[in-house]
Design a protein around this motif. Sequence first.
Motif, PDB file in Angstrom:
ATOM      1  N   MET A  66      11.435  -0.427 -43.928  1.00  0.00           N
ATOM      2  CA  MET A  66      12.306   0.568 -43.717  1.00  0.00           C
ATOM      3  C   MET A  66      13.114   0.012 -45.179  1.00  0.00           C
ATOM      4  O   MET A  66      12.998   0.536 -45.994  1.00  0.00           O
ATOM      5  N   VAL A 118      20.575   3.937 -37.869  1.00  0.00           N
ATOM      6  CA  VAL A 118      19.406   4.037 -37.435  1.00  0.00           C
ATOM      7  C   VAL A 118      19.575   4.327 -34.968  1.00  0.00           C
ATOM      8  O   VAL A 118      19.088   4.441 -34.659  1.00  0.00           O
ATOM      9  N   ARG A 174      13.559   4.461 -35.718  1.00  0.00           N
ATOM     10  CA  ARG A 174      13.122   4.611 -37.245  1.00  0.00           C
ATOM     11  C   ARG A 174      12.865   5.552 -37.788  1.00  0.00           C
ATOM     12  O   ARG A 174      13.347   5.526 -39.456  1.00  0.00           O
ATOM     13  N   ASP A 223       9.732  -4.377 -38.352  1.00  0.00           N
ATOM     14  CA  ASP A 223      10.050  -3.197 -38.805  1.00  0.00           C
ATOM     15  C   ASP A 223      10.612  -2.946 -39.430  1.00  0.00           C
ATOM     16  O   ASP A 223      10.902  -2.049 -40.551  1.00  0.00           O
ATOM     17  N   HIS A 224      12.316  -3.716 -39.990  1.00  0.00           N
ATOM     18  CA  HIS A 224      12.979  -3.399 -40.523  1.00  0.00           C
ATOM     19  C   HIS A 224      12.808  -3.529 -41.830  1.00  0.00           C
ATOM     20  O   HIS A 224      13.099  -3.034 -43.150  1.00  0.00           O
ATOM     21  N   ARG A 269      13.129   7.408 -41.099  1.00  0.00           N
ATOM     22  CA  ARG A 269      12.360   7.397 -42.587  1.00  0.00           C
ATOM     23  C   ARG A 269      12.074   9.087 -43.225  1.00  0.00           C
ATOM     24  O   ARG A 269      12.743   9.284 -43.549  1.00  0.00           O
ATOM     25  N   ALA A 275      17.589  -1.323 -41.290  1.00  0.00           N
ATOM     26  CA  ALA A 275      17.980  -0.482 -39.799  1.00  0.00           C
ATOM     27  C   ALA A 275      18.686  -1.146 -39.193  1.00  0.00           C
ATOM     28  O   ALA A 275      18.231  -1.714 -38.104  1.00  0.00           O
TER      29      ALA A 275
END
Length: 801
Positions: free
Chosen positions: A679, A613, A624, A675-676, A628, A650
């Motif tokens: 992923m 990332v 991010r 956020d993580h 993706r 990530a």
Amino acid sequence: MTPRRPSRNPAPPAEQAAKGAQAAPPQAAPAKRPPAKGPVAPDTRAPLPQSAPLPAAPAGTPPQPRTSAESTTPAPRLDAADRGRLLAGEHHDPHGLLGAHPVDGTAGTAGTAGGLAVRVLRPYATGVAVVAEGRRTELHDEGDGLFSAVLPGLTAVPDYRLHVSYPDGASVEADDPYRFLPALGELDLHLIGEGRHEELWKALGAEPMVHQGVAGTRFTVWAPNARGVRLVGAFNYWDGASGLPLRSLGSTGVWELFVPGLGEGELYKFEVVGPDGGRSMRADPMARRTQCPPETASIVTASHYTWQDEEWMAHRGDRPVHEAPFSVYEVHLPSWRPGLTYRELAVELPKYVKELGFTHVELMPVSEHPFTPSWGYQVTSYYAPTARLGSPDDFRFLVDALHRAGVGVIVDWVPAHFPKDDWALARFDGTPLYEHPDPRRAEHPDWGTLEFDYGRTEVRNFLVANAVYWCQEFHIDGLRVDAVASMLYLDYSREGGEWLPNEHGGRENYDAVGFLQEMNATVYRRCPGVVTIAEESTAWEGVTRPTDSGGLGFGLKWNMGWMHDSLVYVSKEPVHRKYHHNEMTFSMVYAYSENYVLPISHDEVVHGKSSLVTKMPGDWWQRRANQRAYLGYMWAHPGKQLLFMGQEFAQGSEWSEAHGPEWWLTSDDYHSAGDHRGMQALVAELNRVYTATPPLWERDTDPRGFQWSLGDGAEDNVFAFLRYDAQGAPLLAVSNFCPVVREDFRLWVPEDAAAEWAEVLNTDEARFGGSDVRNAEPVKTTPDGIRLTLPPLATVWLRPA
């Protein structure tokens, strides 16, 4: 392969206690030395409890009839040269001097009576008696720890035992190792000599067994240039002088000794005397279990594991790997969850991998290695899983658990080089043995290690059998062979004058080619359902071509070109990507030259390369989104997939073997955990849709399985292509590597492909952390193609509705 730091060399001198093993307590003089832990148990029918001194005869044992030493004669005197070599541990046939041998009245020393001559070597003993056929006979002290006598009236060797006394009054009763015939068969020796023993681990090393009705362990080691070999261990306080000499079994270079009473759990090494008289204390090259580093002794072991993966093993080869879904999660076991053992990992790893939908795990090397920061790529014990995480059966438990979860297991295998530690393989018998004798072929210039001599049959056998061993004994489903390029080229990382050309003046290493072909052919023949994978970074032709067609015979090859080019592209700012468009399209020029794996491995997230990332440009959201989109492109591209641990959520930092993945990023306590987790959710969805969608894997190696829809969209940073399954059913993959939404974007599709297309995956979905720009309704095909809404920095997959 990432350059590895040279391994340290912790080996002690041969005359000292082996590091980490039980050392002899300090003594005032040899005569005061404690009794050696004799190499046999009081009852030879039951193995000795390990790491405990041999007990004396049980209390209350009735005295046996005694025959005084004066009533017997010594055995015929040893030749002075034989005696000297025996005491120095340099005799090739100790069984010819020790043990029991019939003599007649005219042989040997004048006045020697006929009968059975028995000679025993027991340094530090004050007396030795032979107990045979109901009578006890004291042996004469010949000095230097040798005791002998002729037992009159015996013509055949009985099942006698030795009664050994020591200065402190302790005594032990034990079987004599030198009364046993060789425990290694002629067929084994023939196959070893031919370099064709495909189950070499069953012939060499330490093998607990019952031999001539007695329980013990057979020790065998290949050391063709040694003057002599002695067995030392915790059972004799690591004292070379009281080590047990092995016998040479002829021209094969194999040395052998069956030791009654020694069993599982015993620590041991070989004291090897080289041609120049130099001595070294060596770990067993064939050890199937070792001490935990930094300790270096080998351990006698046998498997008692009962497998429960019959269903998996029966069906793992039902579909050829290049026509099957194959997505790999690469793991460094010691750091995935630091501190967990094999059995603890067996609880967590299968569940996690299954939740993410990967079909396989790939384990970075699990063979024993002394230097932890080498990550396992500097192997000293090729037949032993690292003891850092548990026993060999514990490792079997982990593999079994993964199989029962429906996850295949690949291990990294490192036949390209080995470290120089002087207790391991380097100059094992005092000469270059496993390494090439020519320094221009032996020294690996990058990693401070040695290269195997692939032209020597015994060395090739050692490695080929090792590949079979992991697949057969541990039910491994695949071998990823490390650093193949360094094996194939004689001039690898060498300047002019530093390498020796082949017989045709070229740089190809024909010995290595022959070895790799033999390894692949043998593994595929013996282990159905197993795949071999080459880490090969050059354009060597035929890496995955069958051996009978002149290829190396691998099943798959890492596509290092795709990895490098695609990472160059995605690391650029979107405004500059149009100038690097061909970095992404070039892979399709050679995509069908081999059977490829697309690897984002540990090598790409260490040594200043940053995590996946962090390679991406832009702010945190854009990074991010870029990752993706990249993963969506990768999973749709022809070839199999591999992703290293930590990248699936990530992780922002480079991987460290000391700390492992930054799991705290996904914890409830972290403010950006969503956020993580987004992923992670994307990776799981990629794998779910991928596995259920044959167009993405059924024709990975068939050009008919791919067609560009848009290959020249450089100005828009857009790539679009179609994938087809064996029946011609399509999937359309579209990647927009620009941070803007593209409305009404026209793409070509075949007129007869489908009337309507529906999204089956969109990396911009809100649940993955995206902006949730979607093609909500099925998209209709028009005479000029289809028109899509392309989300920013995203990949979209569509199938006929």
